[in-house]
Each structure stands twice: as structure tokens, then as C-alpha cells.
Design a protein around this motif. Structure first.
Motif, PDB file in Angstrom:
ATOM      1  N   LYS A  12      82.196  26.720 -13.989  1.00 50.36           N
ATOM      2  CA  LYS A  12      83.028  27.918 -13.828  1.00 50.36           C
ATOM      3  C   LYS A  12      83.394  28.539 -15.170  1.00 50.36           C
ATOM      4  O   LYS A  12      83.639  29.736 -15.252  1.00 50.36           O
ATOM      5  N   ASN A  58      77.760  32.999  -7.903  1.00 54.65           N
ATOM      6  CA  ASN A  58      79.029  32.853  -7.192  1.00 54.65           C
ATOM      7  C   ASN A  58      79.883  31.709  -7.725  1.00 54.65           C
ATOM      8  O   ASN A  58      80.810  31.265  -7.056  1.00 54.65           O
ATOM      9  N   LYS A  59      79.592  31.254  -8.929  1.00 55.78           N
ATOM     10  CA  LYS A  59      80.308  30.102  -9.480  1.00 55.78           C
ATOM     11  C   LYS A  59      81.804  30.337  -9.595  1.00 55.78           C
ATOM     12  O   LYS A  59      82.594  29.401  -9.478  1.00 55.78           O
ATOM     13  N   ASP A  60      82.220  31.589  -9.768  1.00 52.85           N
ATOM     14  CA  ASP A  60      83.649  31.889  -9.884  1.00 52.85           C
ATOM     15  C   ASP A  60      84.395  31.651  -8.570  1.00 52.85           C
ATOM     16  O   ASP A  60      85.609  31.484  -8.574  1.00 52.85           O
ATOM     17  N   LYS A  61      83.664  31.608  -7.466  1.00 53.10           N
ATOM     18  CA  LYS A  61      84.287  31.378  -6.158  1.00 53.10           C
ATOM     19  C   LYS A  61      84.459  29.895  -5.845  1.00 53.10           C
ATOM     20  O   LYS A  61      85.124  29.542  -4.876  1.00 53.10           O
ATOM     21  N   LYS A  63      85.753  26.117  -5.970  1.00 52.72           N
ATOM     22  CA  LYS A  63      87.002  25.415  -6.249  1.00 52.72           C
ATOM     23  C   LYS A  63      86.612  24.049  -6.782  1.00 52.72           C
ATOM     24  O   LYS A  63      85.593  23.485  -6.395  1.00 52.72           O
ATOM     25  N   ASP A  66      85.664  21.584  -4.254  1.00 49.74           N
ATOM     26  CA  ASP A  66      84.544  21.848  -3.342  1.00 49.74           C
ATOM     27  C   ASP A  66      83.580  20.675  -3.379  1.00 49.74           C
ATOM     28  O   ASP A  66      83.341  20.080  -4.428  1.00 49.74           O
TER      29      ASP A  66
END
Length: 72
Positions: A12, A58-61, A63, A66
Motif C-alpha cells: 500500500k 486497487n492496492k489502496d483499497k 486493508k 485482508d
């Protein structure tokens, strides 16, 4: 070896070595899982690469908690 929270955190923060680690830990199992479904080597490779590209995009999404261990 499982994908760790630390690797997700580093991914991230744009640490590409973390992506490389995640890729190496999970690429074989991801490929074979896709291959079991599509039964085509070239298509499996393409779909696997698309999945890893989506992970990067989509790495910013993600957690930190996860469960990416399903990849590996």
C-alpha cells in the motif's frame, strides 16, 4: 509461506519489492486454480496477469487484515 500484514502494508505504501514477494508466493497457486477452471494454459496466464494488475491498481483499497493468504 503466507502473505503477511506487513507485506500488504508495504504494498500500500508503493513498495514494489512487496508486490514481487506476494507475486512469487502466490503465482503458482493462482495459475493452477485458474487453469483448473479454464483448462487453457495461455488463457490461465493472461487471467493471472490481469489479476495481479488489478491487485496493483486497487492496492489502496486493501486493508492490512485482508486475507490474501488465499492467493498463496
Amino acid at each position: 509461506m503466507d502473505i503477511t500484514r506487513e507485506q500488504i502494508k508495504r504494498l500500500k505504501s508503493d513498495d514494489m519489492s512487496s508486490f514481487d514477494e506476494i507475486y512469487e508466493l502466490s503465482r503458482k497457486s493462482v495459475y493452477y486454480t485458474i487453469y483448473l477452471i479454464v483448462k487453457d494454459s495461455a488463457a490461465s496466464e493472461d487471467l493471472m496477469q490481469e489479476g495481479f494488475i488489478d491487485l496493483l491498481l486497487n492496492k489502496d483499497k486493501l486493508k492490512e487484515d485482508d486475507n490474501l493468504s488465499a492467493l498463496g
